[in-house]
Design a protein around this motif. Structure first.
Motif: not given
Length: 198
Positions: A8-13, A49, A63
């Motif tokens: 879940r939420d790969v980018r944020e992780q 990604h 970001d």
């Protein structure tokens, strides 16, 4: 991470993992393997990604830039309240936290990353340039309210404050400078521009 299990939420992780590595080990330790190991996922996850590691790093910096720009509305909303020096000093302290200093070190140490960031920040140092723009908008609002002199130049003042602040915060080993020192530097830069209130 086992195959077939969704992250879940790969980018944020991945961003959070990169930030932890950056804070703990510095910009030279930031590799795709270090990030994916820190995130607890396979190395291929990052490359599914992002086109490559520099693309990942560019998005990480963008970001952080987005966060700075997002705080700009709150800073502009503070125009007319408190003192200009206190508001700018607080904004500097917020900007130059350990993570932002790490991101700036990353940007200045990687030529390929800077080249990618030139697409969105064509001049200056990414993150510092956008912070200067945010601060200039606040100072322009204060000038319009009569709290800075009519002939003051918000852009010059903002970039002078940002440059001075960067030198002050980056020069502190193991912590941030005292609030009084930040306020003193800001006060010196803004002294000639502050309007007489009496």
């Amino acid at each position: 991470m086992p195959t077939g299990v969704a992250i879940r939420d790969v980018r944020e992780q991945l961003f959070a993992a990169a930030e932890r590595v950056l804070l703990r080990d510095g910009p030279n330790a930031l590799t795709s393997r270090a990030v994916t190991t820190e995130a607890g996922c396979a190395k291929g996850v990052l490359h599914r990604h992002f086109d490559d590691f520099d693309a990942f790093l560019a998005e990480l910096v963008r970001d952080r830039i987005g966060e700075v720009e997002g705080r700009g509305a709150a800073l502009r909303g503070a125009a007319g309240t408190g003192t200009v020096v206190d508001n700018v000093a607080a904004a500097l302290t917020d900007l130059f936290g350990p993570l932002a200093l790490g991101v700036l070190a990353l940007v200045t140490s990687r030529d390929a990353l800077r080249a990618r960031l030139r697409r969105t920040t064509p001049v200056g140092i990414p993150l510092l340039t956008e912070a200067g723009t945010v601060l200039a908008a606040y100072l322009a609002a204060e000038r319009d309210l009569g709290r800075l002199t009519p002939d003051s130049d918000p852009d010059t003042l903002a970039f002078t404050v940002i440059g001075s602040g960067h030198l002050l915060f980056a020069g502190c080993e193991g912590g941030a400078p005292a609030g009084a020192e930040v306020r003193r530097i800001v006060g010196q830069v803004l002294a000639a521009a502050e309007a007489e209130t009496g």
